[in-house]
Structures are given as structure tokens and as C-alpha cells.
Write an enzyme that holds these catalytic residues in place. Structure first.
Site, PDB file in Angstrom:
ATOM      1  N   HIS A   1       0.850  -1.196   0.000  1.00  0.00           N
ATOM      2  CA  HIS A   1       0.000   0.000   0.000  1.00  0.00           C
ATOM      3  C   HIS A   1       0.880   1.239   0.000  1.00  0.00           C
ATOM      4  O   HIS A   1       1.845   1.332   0.762  1.00  0.00           O
ATOM      5  CB  HIS A   1      -0.905   0.044   1.229  1.00  0.00           C
ATOM      6  CG  HIS A   1      -1.730   1.295   1.299  1.00  0.00           C
ATOM      7  ND1 HIS A   1      -2.874   1.466   0.553  1.00  0.00           N
ATOM      8  CD2 HIS A   1      -1.553   2.456   1.993  1.00  0.00           C
ATOM      9  CE1 HIS A   1      -3.375   2.667   0.787  1.00  0.00           C
ATOM     10  NE2 HIS A   1      -2.587   3.284   1.659  1.00  0.00           N
TER      11      HIS A   1
ATOM     12  N   ASP B   1     -15.168   2.032   7.862  1.00  0.00           N
ATOM     13  CA  ASP B   1     -14.148   2.950   7.352  1.00  0.00           C
ATOM     14  C   ASP B   1     -14.695   3.792   6.215  1.00  0.00           C
ATOM     15  O   ASP B   1     -14.361   4.974   6.107  1.00  0.00           O
ATOM     16  CB  ASP B   1     -12.913   2.182   6.880  1.00  0.00           C
ATOM     17  CG  ASP B   1     -11.910   3.118   6.222  1.00  0.00           C
ATOM     18  OD1 ASP B   1     -11.347   3.965   6.931  1.00  0.00           O
ATOM     19  OD2 ASP B   1     -11.715   3.020   4.989  1.00  0.00           O
TER      20      ASP B   1
END
Length: 436
Positions: free
Chosen positions: A95, A174
Site C-alpha cells: 500500500h 471505514d
């Protein structure tokens, strides 16, 4: 008693105001308070204005390691978690916190897959001056970002790499909180950034994770101290969840490579897979590949060999075809272009990543809101890098757009991003530090 994905939650033991006050006053939230908060917020019973107040309290007061780990675990448990246990290969993901010209995922995923790991990469779209991996790949004719879980798993087994959009059932808490942070001045909170990233990454189900935390003018984290704090928080979360995690802190003062946009970054990524490409892109791709292979338990595999002998390119082509794309199709080209030229003789001492990213955004390569469309062909092609000598009138960069009226504002931003001096600038490494 209610349940949250295996977490025990007490029904009426708390109120939103109790939780907000506790964090406002500097107390650590208990496991039960955190579990209850995330569950009722996901259900829509914890009002947005109350979560906004709690997010601001977290920004101002912070979170302990234990709080942050539990907060992230509760966000993961708010939705589904992919099960990759059937994979015959070790699974590892990467990421990036986002930068300008950061196309590294495109050559990296097939490269690591070519070396024997499985790479389940759930990626996102660009917002503002930073580009999005899915936007770049969608410039390839026919390529599709959305895959059902069964197709995702089948492609991971057959090809070894998948880059696609995250499903709506992955960490839904989220998704709600991310949108709220953007309009409440709490985007900068390190605990909220760390839990946002790690809840999605852990929910993907990979056994190991490498984080590329960008530092500099073109990154969200402007200084090394902030970036190191974020990296440490995410590595701690990964360790607590049983996911082997390391973080690399990498420079984003200057754009990565020579291409900034969508199709232009795909073209540069293919150059890297073909054995060429800019040295900084190749170097960072190999550095991250070595880290990914190490945490996946394949430390003796040489990614440079897989890049040189064409194995990585073979995986790239298979990955694009598996998602409906044509790896041989011509990429979109913008309708109009303009050059930015050096105003005087000298040495390029800096190319500001933020300014070039904003120029690409003005050209149509990025979006101001999530629902905006992007231009596949728009972008900036750098013709000079820091350290290059230039004469007055020589081309510094080329701008591409689909609409002529975008060129003028972008040219001003791009011109201001170049600093021309008399002396060679100091050089430094792309990889600044490692955590984990």
C-alpha cells in the site's frame, strides 16, 4: 449482548456522549466502548455529528497502541474479511499513501507474482493532486476494476496478481468515517489514517504487507517525523493482527518517473516491465519487491531477474487480459498539448511534486470530488529532472489535455514547479528509512 464479527458488545451500557467526553478529556477508550461505537456507527445509530466530535477528540488527544489496535479490529469486523487460505502461494500486499507519478503498483504486482508470491491488491481512485491506481488501469481499453470475490480468488490462483476495487462489504465503517473526516478537518489524524488504511488492508486477507509511506511536498506527510509516526502506528497494527508488516519511507519531493497522469503512467509502467523506464521508478519497484518477497518468506528470489527475462511482463499481460483489458491496444492520447519552456539558462534544482500534481489535476487527470470523471489521456510529461542543465527556451515539460482551456492554468502551475538555479542540487536516495 450484541455481536460484532466475534467481538462482544454491551447493548445499552454507553451513550455517544459518554464516549466523546471520555476521549475529549484524554482518557483511553475501553475495548467495549470502541466495539459499541463502531457497531452502532456502522448501523447508522451513532449520528454523523457525534462521530465528527469523536474524530476531532481523537485528532487532538490521540490513541494508545491498544486503543488503535482495537479500533482497527472493530472496523475490520464491521464487514467481511476475505479468506485467502486456499492460496498455494504466500500472499503479500503493498500500500502506498499516495504521491505524484506513483505508478509503482502497476509493475510491482506482476513482478512479485512472477517471483512466486500471490499479490491481492485492492486499490483506489485519485483525489486532488495524487493519482489513483484504478484510474490509471481504466485507461486500458476493456479493463474492469470491479470483480466478484469468486473471480478475484480464481484470478489470484491462476495469474498470481489482482489489482481491483475493494467491495462495499469490506470495512464499511471505514467507508463512512473516511467521507466524514474529509469534511470535518480530521483527515490529518494519524490514528484515523492508520486505522483507515490498515482496516482495509487486513480485511483483504493477505498474510504480509509492505507499506510505502511517502514523504515530501507531493505527499500527505510533509516531514519525516510525521511519516515515521504514521509508519510505526501501521506496523504496530499489522503486528497485533498477525500480519507481518514493514514500512518504507520514500521521497516525494519530486514526482516519480517522467509521466504524471493515467494512460501516460501506464505507458511508463510497461516500459519498466520491458526492461527500461526511469531509474527512480525501476529502483523503487525493485526495492519494494525485495521487501515484499522477504516478508512473504521468499527472500532468496531475485526480482531484477524476473524483470530482465520477461516473466514480470508475462504476468502483467495475463493480469490485464483476465480483467477484460487488451494489453496490446493503443492507449488514449489527449486531444491537445502545450510545452512549458525554461525562462533562462541554468540547472534544474527542483521539480516540485505538488505543483506538477496540481497541474495534472487541472489538465483533467484527477478529480476534485469522488464522483468526478477523469481524462485518460491528460497529464504531464517531464522533459527535465533535478540536476539537468537547460538553456532558455528548452522544453521543461509537456502538458496534455482533452480541452484547450485547461492548458493555460496548468501551464502556470507547471512552470512554477520548476526551480532553475546556478548549481547542481544535492542528491539523495528515494528510500529514506524503514520501519518494522
Amino acid at each position: 449482548m450484541g455481536g460484532l464479527g466475534g467481538l462482544v458488545v454491551t447493548g445499552g451500557a454507553f451513550t455517544a456522549v459518554d464516549v466523546i467526553r471520555a476521549k475529549r478529556d484524554g482518557h483511553a477508550l475501553t475495548d467495549a466502548q470502541i466495539d459499541w461505537t463502531i457497531e452502532v456507527y456502522t448501523r447508522g445509530e451513532f449520528a454523523d455529528e457525534q462521530m465528527a466530535a469523536l474524530a476531532m477528540a481523537i485528532l487532538l488527544r490521540g490513541m494508545s497502541r491498544a486503543e488503535l489496535s482495537r479500533w482497527t479490529t472493530a472496523m475490520i469486523a464491521s464487514g467481511e474479511r476475505l479468506d485467502l487460505s486456499s492460496s498455494a502461494r504466500p500472499t503479500v500486499d503493498k500500500h502506498s499513501t499516495g504521491g505524484v507519478g506513483d505508478k509503482i503498483t502497476l509493475p510491482l504486482a506482476p513482478l512479485v507474482a512472477a517471483c512466486g508470491a500471490a499479490v491481492p491488491q485492492l486499490s483506489g481512485r485519485g483525489l486532488g493532486h495524487t493519482g489513483g491506481t484504478l484510474d490509471k488501469l481504466e485507461s486500458i481499453p476493456g479493463w474492469r476494476a470491479s470483480l466478484p470475490n469468486s473471480t478475484f480468488l480464481a484470478q489470484l490462483a491462476e495469474v498470481g496478481a489482482v489489482i481491483c476495487a475493494a467491495g462495499e462489504k469490506l470495512a464499511p465503517a471505514d467507508r463512512k468515517l473516511y467521507a466524514l473526516r474529509d469534511v470535518t478537518g480530521t483527515v490529518e489524524s494519524i490514528p484515523l489514517i492508520a486505522s483507515s488504511i490498515m482496516s482495509k488492508k487486513i480485511a483483504e486477507g493477505a498474510g504480509a504487507l509492505v507499506l510505502d509511506v511517502k514523504v515530501g511536498s507531493g505527499a500527505f506527510m510533509k516531514d519525516l517525523g510525521q511519516a515515521r509516526a504514521l509508519a510505526t502506528a501501521m506496523v504496530d497494527i499489522g503486528a497485533a493482527a498477525g500480519v507481518r508488516t514493514v514500512a518504507m519511507l520514500t521521497d516525494m519531493a519530486t514526482p516519480l518517473g517522467l509521466a504524471v497522469g493515467n494512460a501516460v503512467e501506464v505507458a511508463e509502467s510497461v516500459e519498466v516491465l520491458a526492461g527500461g523506464g526511469p531509474a527512480d521508478v525501476v529502483g523503487l519497484t525493485l526495492a519494494l519487491a525485495r521487501e515484499m518477497l522477504d516478508v512473504a518468506g521468499l527472500p532468496d528470489t531475485d526480482p531484477a531477474a524476473a524483470l530482465a527475462d520477461g516473466r514480470a511482463m508475462d504476468v502483467w499481460r495475463a493480469m490485464i487480459r483476465a480483467q477484460g483489458g487488451d494489453p496490446d491496444a493503443p492507449l488514449p492520447v489527449a486531444a491537445v498539448s502545450e510545452t512549458v519552456r525554461a525562462p533562462r539558462d541554468g540547472v534544474v534544482s527542483a521539480v516540485g511534486a505538488y505543483g506538477i500534481g496540481m497541474a495534472a489535476w487541472r489538465l483533467g487527470a484527477g478529480r476534485a470530488r469522488k464522483e468526478d470523471a477523469v481524462s485518460a489521456g491528460a497529464g504531464v510529461l517531464l522533459r527535465r529532472r533535478p540536476g539537468d542543465r537547460v538553456r532558455a527556451g528548452e522544453v521543461l515539460c509537456e502538458l496534455r489535455a482533452d480541452e484547450p482551456d485547461r492548458l493555460g492554468p496548468a501551464a502556470e502551475l507547471a512552470a512554477a514547479a520548476f526551480t532553475i538555479g546556478a548549481d547542481l542540487p544535492p542528491t539523495g536516495p528515494v528510500v529514506l528509512d524503514r520501519v518494522g
